[in-house]
Design an enzyme around this catalytic site. Structure first.
Site, PDB file in Angstrom:
ATOM      1  N   ASP A 184     -72.964  25.228  36.902  1.00 19.26           N
ATOM      2  CA  ASP A 184     -73.277  26.321  35.977  1.00 19.26           C
ATOM      3  C   ASP A 184     -73.933  27.499  36.681  1.00 19.26           C
ATOM      4  O   ASP A 184     -73.834  28.633  36.198  1.00 19.26           O
ATOM      5  CB  ASP A 184     -74.118  25.843  34.785  1.00 19.26           C
ATOM      6  CG  ASP A 184     -75.281  24.971  35.164  1.00 19.26           C
ATOM      7  OD1 ASP A 184     -75.393  24.610  36.336  1.00 19.26           O
ATOM      8  OD2 ASP A 184     -76.091  24.648  34.279  1.00 19.26           O
TER       9      ASP A 184
HETATM   10  C1  LAN Z   1     -82.422  21.186  38.393  1.00 16.72           C
HETATM   11  C2  LAN Z   1     -82.688  22.613  38.244  1.00 16.72           C
HETATM   12  C3  LAN Z   1     -81.555  23.436  37.765  1.00 16.72           C
HETATM   13  C4  LAN Z   1     -80.614  22.671  36.877  1.00 16.72           C
HETATM   14  C5  LAN Z   1     -79.677  23.569  36.034  1.00 16.72           C
HETATM   15  C6  LAN Z   1     -78.880  24.563  36.841  1.00 16.72           C
HETATM   16  C7  LAN Z   1     -80.509  24.357  35.034  1.00 16.72           C
HETATM   17  C8  LAN Z   1     -78.752  22.643  35.259  1.00 16.72           C
HETATM   18  O1  LAN Z   1     -77.993  23.381  34.333  1.00 16.72           O
HETATM   19  C9  LAN Z   1     -77.976  21.739  36.181  1.00 16.72           C
HETATM   20  C10 LAN Z   1     -78.925  20.826  36.968  1.00 16.72           C
HETATM   21  C11 LAN Z   1     -79.983  21.576  37.776  1.00 16.72           C
HETATM   22  C12 LAN Z   1     -79.345  22.082  39.042  1.00 16.72           C
HETATM   23  C13 LAN Z   1     -81.143  20.661  38.195  1.00 16.72           C
HETATM   24  C14 LAN Z   1     -80.908  19.230  38.516  1.00 16.72           C
HETATM   25  C15 LAN Z   1     -82.146  18.336  38.733  1.00 16.72           C
HETATM   26  C16 LAN Z   1     -83.286  19.064  39.424  1.00 16.72           C
HETATM   27  C17 LAN Z   1     -82.815  19.494  40.806  1.00 16.72           C
HETATM   28  C18 LAN Z   1     -83.624  20.297  38.571  1.00 16.72           C
HETATM   29  C19 LAN Z   1     -84.073  19.989  37.160  1.00 16.72           C
HETATM   30  C20 LAN Z   1     -84.853  20.812  39.288  1.00 16.72           C
HETATM   31  C21 LAN Z   1     -85.609  19.546  39.740  1.00 16.72           C
HETATM   32  C22 LAN Z   1     -84.653  18.357  39.563  1.00 16.72           C
HETATM   33  C23 LAN Z   1     -84.837  17.331  40.697  1.00 16.72           C
HETATM   34  C24 LAN Z   1     -84.008  16.094  40.420  1.00 16.72           C
HETATM   35  C25 LAN Z   1     -86.326  16.996  40.828  1.00 16.72           C
HETATM   36  C26 LAN Z   1     -86.639  15.930  41.814  1.00 16.72           C
HETATM   37  C27 LAN Z   1     -86.719  14.641  41.123  1.00 16.72           C
HETATM   38  C28 LAN Z   1     -85.914  13.610  41.292  1.00 16.72           C
HETATM   39  C29 LAN Z   1     -85.716  12.666  40.183  1.00 16.72           C
HETATM   40  C30 LAN Z   1     -85.199  13.338  42.562  1.00 16.72           C
END
Ligand code: LAN
Length: 702
Positions: free
Chosen positions: A428
């Site tokens: 996205d």
């Molecule tokens: C994110 C941040 C952005 C988010 C969006 C783009 C908003 C979403 O539409 C797709 C998934 C994504 C890229 C996403 C996936 C998981 C993340 C990277 C996070 C929420 C930010 C932090 C999280 C990550 C997994 C945190 C570390 C924790 C673990 C469980 C490994």
């Protein structure tokens, strides 16, 4: 910094401060008064949007993107502190002090513990890990903050009841026994790749955390004992550390922490792996450890040593130091890249969820500027041109250096969530960024800085990401069947073992492709058509019976429903023409409050059902109002009331105050998107002004 990199620099002398004066942008994020002027009162939605942007323009960085504080989770800083400590890496004194300040400010006012995220209740995971961090950062065990937190930790069951990832960190630190962990064998890398449970099929974050974990488990990394470690063994447990029956702790998880309890299948698998552990064949174990290390190195090199996120970052750092030493090039590069996650905010220094949300935030505000018409105002042209230049350098132009061998998906033409260097395609983010670029490049005063060819690469990448059912996941097509969720070992998160289809990721692609084909109609037109059609099919199937879509990344129904109604409108489905859009609008309207706004708690995401927040939220009000406008909701009343609420909440300098946390991941952890309180109100108010004007005109002519 170049490419959108954020690092924090503490200036000591007067000369240093004169050479590098604090801007309004720095002041804003540090929680200091910005000194920005009060603006003339807005008389209508358009003037309110203008005022909003007059303020928000000051938060644009010199290179064109909008930086932001990406905090929220409370289990990231401990990885940085413990990982650095056991690798022999220090922090600067100012960093240490600021991290202590942050943890103290974030201790729960009621019981002094910490939760999984800033708004959550105290858990063993949060309390044991953050307590340990304070101690490693130099706070004495007798400090009142520590005494109070320790009391809460013991009441919750002590560190024996910490969830799996906590057990792992504490084992590395040598304050929890490896026998108290379920096995994390690196040999799984040798399973045939077609097997549904092969780790390359797991959700990308789980996989990337498991890679270094399997290495560190394979070598049973353990920090050498010292006085502090011996003291922590006493402090973290209500019982005598040396009398603990460790294997019995593997399934001991505090009820306050539990979101996804172990399943019978998981326990069976762990029993098998536990038996294997007793007789693991040393040459096979050595080869598997090598394999895991090779994957660690490739991930580091693919991402400029930041890895996909802050959890794997610190596990990788420990693995690299273990293998190559503190003086190695790898250790130095890892040490340096810690800075990208260390963000100083009003409450102190936190560790952010990624190295920023640069692409994401910049996409929304630039789309808002174009859609509202603010982009073409003389005084905003420069800001928009700079943003476009930033997108240009943020696009990935090649596939990763270690590509299929590291199980990576293509990146050519994609945008990620933060910076180009981070190097991961996000479905996205590619959709929203490409849409923003198409919008900006269609304005008279901009030039084609991103060629048609490069936009076509972005489309190729998006098309490559679709799943058979038409839906899209976040980073790559889904690689494993959903039943493997049953072997989720991380009790604190839901839906983490494989990719899922997400309405938000799917809608961004639909929207982007629908706009792309208006600009470049001949490129892979049949594929584009087919992709949109099947994605819409998925979207319909994902609509909940009550009418809304469940958000996975933002809170919650208002968020996903806004994206859904935008993409449906682009294929001609609006309130009048589509039962699905009508149902969604009626649902949203039924949730509007007396004061004109909407307010959902993060609990909506945990429970997958609408949970009212105690306060109305500006950002969610904007999402709901935008959703109604996309669907061409015929009654202006709800929209007018929403506009009034958002205008009432605007501050005299044009900004909006921070309200509740906006985002979520893995069902159970909230994460902050503080830039949303600017981009979405500006967007909503700007659109609402012309929408209401048109609707009133229609009413008159009827
Ligand atoms: C994110 C941040 C952005 C988010 C969006 C783009 C908003 C979403 O539409 C797709 C998934 C994504 C890229 C996403 C996936 C998981 C993340 C990277 C996070 C929420 C930010 C932090 C999280 C990550 C997994 C945190 C570390 C924790 C673990 C469980 C490994």
């Amino acid at each position: 910094m170049s490419g959108g990199r954020h690092t924090w620099h503490y200036l000591k002398t007067d000369e240093e401060c004169e050479d590098w004066p604090q801007t309004a942008l720095d002041k804003f994020w540090l929680g200091l008064p910005t000194g920005l002027p009060e603006l003339p009162r807005a008389n209508n939605a358009w003037e309110a949007a203008e005022n909003g942007y007059k303020f928000y323009k000051n938060l644009q960085a010199h290179d064109g993107h909008w930086p932001g504080e990406y905090g929220g989770p409370m289990f990231l800083l401990p990885g940085f502190v413990i990982g650095s400590y056991i690798s022999g890496m220090g922090f600067k004194d100012v960093e240490r002090m600021e991290m202590i300040r942050y943890l103290m400010n974030r201790a729960h006012p009621e019981d002094g513990g910490w939760g999984i995220h800033v708004e959550g209740h105290s858990t063993v995971f949060g309390t044991a890990l953050n307590y340990t961090s304070l101690r490693l950062l130099g706070v004495s065990a007798d400090h009142p903050v520590c005494t109070r937190a320790r009391g809460t930790l013991h009441k919750l069951g002590g560190a024996c009841a910490i969830p799996a990832w906590g057990k792992f960190w504490l084992s590395l630190l040598n304050v929890y026994d490896w026998e108290g962990n379920h096995p994390v064998p690196p040999e799984l890398w040798f399973l045939p790749e077609w097997l549904p449970i092969h780790p390359h099929r797991w959700w990308i974050h789980t996989r990337n955390v498991y890679i270094p974990m399997s290495y560190l488990y394979g070598v049973r990394f353990q920090a050498p004992e010292n006085d502090l470690i011996l003291a922590l063994r006493e402090e973290l447990y209500p019982q005598n550390f040396y009398s603990i029956n460790w294997p019995a702790q593997r399934n001991n998880i505090a009820p306050e922490d539990l979101y996804s309890p172990h399943t019978a299948l998981f326990e069976l698998l762990e029993a098998i792996l536990g038996t294997y552990e007793l007789c693991a064949f040393p040459p096979l174990r050595r080869a598997a450890v090598e394999r895991a290390y090779d994957l660690v190195v490739m991930e580091d090199e693919n991402t400029g040593y930041q890895t996909i996120g802050p959890v794997s970052k610190m596990f990788n750092l420990v693995a690299r130091v273990h293998r190559e030493g503190l003086e190695s090039e790898a250790a130095k590069r890892h040490e340096d890249k810690r800075a990208d996650f260390m963000w100083l905010g009003a409450d102190g220094m936190m560790i952010t969820g990624t190295n920023g949300s640069q692409v994401w935030d910049t996409s929304f505000i630039t789309q808002a500027l174009v859609e509202t018409g603010l982009a073409t105002q003389e005084e905003n042209k420069e800001s928009l041109t700079k943003a476009l230049a930033w997108f240009e350098q943020a696009q990935m132009l090649e596939n990763p250096p270690h590509y299929e061998r590291a199980f990576r998906h293509r990146t050519k033409g994609a945008w990620g969530f933060s910076t180009r260097e981070q190097g991961y395609t996000v479905t996205d983010c590619t959709g929203e960024a490409a849409k923003a670029v198409l919008y900006m490049q269609s304005l008279e005063f901009t030039s084609q800085v991103i060629s048609e060819e490069r936009l076509c690469w972005a489309v190729d990448t998006m098309l490559s990401l679709q799943n058979a059912n038409g839906g899209f996941s976040d980073y790559e097509p889904v690689r494993a069947p959903h039943w493997i969720e049953k072997i989720n070992p991380a009790e604190v998160f839901g839906d983490i073992m494989t990719g899922y289809y997400y309405p938000e990721c799917t809608t961004s692609v639909i929207t982007c492709l629908a706009i792309f084909r208006k600009h470049i109609p001949d490129y892979r037109s049949k594929d584009v058509e087919r992709t949109i059609k099947s994605a819409i099919g998925y979207l319909h199937s994902a609509q909940r019976p009550e009418g809304a879509w469940l958000g996975s990344w933002g809170i919650c129904f208002t968020y996903a429903t806004m994206f859904a109604l935008e993409s449906l409108s682009l294929v001609g489905e609006t309130y009048h023409s589509s039962a699905s859009a009508r149902k969604a609008c009626d649902y949203l309207v039924s949730k509007q409050r007396e004061d004109g706004g909407w307010g959902e708690s993060y609990k909506s995401c945990e429970l997958a059902q609408w949970v009212e927040h105690k306060d109305t939220q500006v950002v969610q009000t904007c999402w709901a109002a935008l959703a109604l406008m996309y669907a061409q909701y015929p009654h202006v009343g709800p929209l007018e009331k929403a506009v009034q609420l958002v205008m009432r909440r605007q501050l005299p300098d044009g900004s909006w105050a921070q309200e509740a946390i906006e985002g979520v991941f893995n069902k159970n952890c909230a994460i902050a998107y503080p830039n949303f309180k600017f981009s979405f109100p500006i967007w909503m108010l700007g659109r609402a002004h012309s929408y209401l004007y048109r609707s009133r005109a229609d009413e008159h002519t009827m």
